[in-house]
Scaffold this motif. Structure first.
Motif: not given
Length: 275
Positions: A3-8, A62-66, A85-88
């Motif tokens: 939960d400390r890894q996010r794609t931007v 692909s899984g994990g947090l949006r 899109c499915n993102a913040r």
């Protein structure tokens, strides 16, 4: 932790430079996160928007947090599409344009590329001239036309003169020369004759000896040039020389290039050229 890894994703209708700059400034405020950054530039059509949305949704699926999307798309239609899109999604332009329109009692042009376009050809060519001047005067290659320099950086070899000079030219439109201090200069104990007449344009750069040694070791390992003794001697001699000459000194081991450039502009009372 996961939960400390996010794609931007930095999404833009032009180069993405604005989205990256503003987005990265925000991300630096969150310690302990590992951000995986991807830039999607030139989202300037429905087709390009579809491709960007597919890429973002694939990441989400692909899984994990949006993922997080930081957008600088000006066009309202394309911006609205990307927001599906499915993102913040953080939309810089749509967040700030409406309040500005209200305050100025005027409608925005909603024209893409204004922040990096050729709005002013004189300013643009001045920047090109600054870059050419700075490259020609890198590392003391020539002392011709130093009178045209707006800034002259001095310091020991590998202390950060070249990247700072190039940043000043490229990002600020400043004609910047840089000049290395050598063992011959240290023996004489005074600034080189070629730059002494330009005292009001000089800025000294220094660096922690251990940091200098690490940098030099990458270039010439196990040499006198990269030895601890040589690095300490040169840094101390350079700092003493610049202090005696009354040259302001900045430490590159504790400041970023952006901070160095901003300090030089402020202390030198130089105007930053915004393009």
């Amino acid at each position: 932790m996961p939960d400390r890894q996010r794609t931007v994703f930095f999404v833009s209708d032009r180069t993405g430079i604005t989205a990256e700059a503003l987005g990265n400034s925000l991300l630096t405020q969150f310690d302990g996160f590992a951000f995986r950054r991807t830039t999607i530039p030139f989202v300037d059509s429905d087709e390009a928007a579809d491709r960007a949305i597919a890429t973002i949704n694939a990441c989400s699926d692909s899984g994990g947090l949006r993922p997080i999307v930081i957008s600088s798309i000006v066009d309202e239609h394309l911006s609205e599409r990307v927001r599906t899109c499915n993102a913040r999604v953080l939309d810089f332009f749509q967040t700030f344009i409406a309040p500005l329109e209200q305050e100025l009692s005027a409608k925005s042009s909603h024209a893409a590329g204004r922040s990096h376009g050729l709005r002013n050809s004189t300013e643009y060519f001045s920047r090109i001239e600054a870059i050419n001047f700075t490259l020609a005067h890198d590392d003391g290659q020539t002392t011709k036309e130093l009178s045209r320099a707006q800034v002259i950086l001095v310091g020991v070899s590998r202390c950060g003169k070249t990247p700072t000079s190039i940043y000043l030219a490229l990002q600020c439109g400043i004609r910047c020369a840089n000049f290395p201090l050598t063992p011959d200069d240290f023996e004489r104990g005074v600034l080189p004759d070629s730059i002494a007449p330009y005292r009001d344009k000089l800025f000294g750069l220094t660096i922690a000896p251990d940091r200098l040694q690490a940098i030099r070791h990458e270039r010439k390992p196990n040499s006198t040039y990269s030895s601890d003794r040589q690095c300490r001697y040169e840094v101390a001699a350079a700092e003493r020389m610049m202090k005696d000459a009354g040259v302001p000194v900045l430490n590159t081991s504790t400041k970023s290039i952006e901070e160095l450039a901003t300090t030089i502009l402020l202390e030198g009372k130089l105007d930053r050229h915004i393009f």
